[in-house]
Design an enzyme around this catalytic site. Sequence first.
Site, PDB file in Angstrom:
ATOM      1  CB  SER A  98      98.294  21.304 -32.041  1.00 56.23           C
ATOM      2  OG  SER A  98      98.325  20.200 -30.737  1.00 56.23           O
ATOM      3  CG  HIS A 123      94.035  19.210 -32.161  1.00 58.61           C
ATOM      4  ND1 HIS A 123      94.403  18.871 -33.072  1.00 58.61           N
ATOM      5  CD2 HIS A 123      94.971  19.307 -31.264  1.00 58.61           C
ATOM      6  CE1 HIS A 123      95.355  18.774 -33.153  1.00 58.61           C
ATOM      7  NE2 HIS A 123      96.010  19.011 -32.084  1.00 58.61           N
TER       8      HIS A 123
END
Length: 194
Positions: A98, A123
């Site tokens: 992330s 993501h």
Amino acid sequence: MNLIPMVVQQDGRGERAYDIYSRLLKDRIIFLGTPIDDEVANLIIAQLLFLESEDPDKEIFFYLNTPGGHISSGMAIYDTMRYIKPPVATVCVGQAASMGALLLAAGEQGKRSALPHSRILIHQPLGGFQGQATDIDIQAREILRLKDELSLILADLTNQPLDRIKTDTERDYYMTSQQAKEYGIIDEIIVKRS
């Protein structure tokens, strides 16, 4: 339980005990081994600024093993990495997920690396909202704005087309070190220190 090892170093003045992070900082190494929140970001930023004040021309080494965390906290680290004068070499040990993946990619071009069995995850931003409908609408628009901003940054750092970044970040997109190199998040895979 938070265990921080101590190391003892001898010099001409005798022995001195350091916590391991302070000892690494002497060698211009910053280690991020936790989720990213405001407190952690402030510590990383303070270390970056300190190392710049010590020697603005000497490289800083930023090791990451993080599941990611808060966007605003990660962006504060990202902006500081870009703001300071010394080049920041990034190294993934374990995982950079992330926001951690964005920080890994934000290292100095040519100096972004990962160990062979590292895992990188990109993501879209995560968000959970509650409250009045108008507040939820405001929060949803903000998360979409952040999604676009992070996609633009990642496209710039990796030289991937923006459309590919947007498609790949719709869901969790895991990469091996080799895949992260091909994607442009890192420049090399380090097997052994030279």
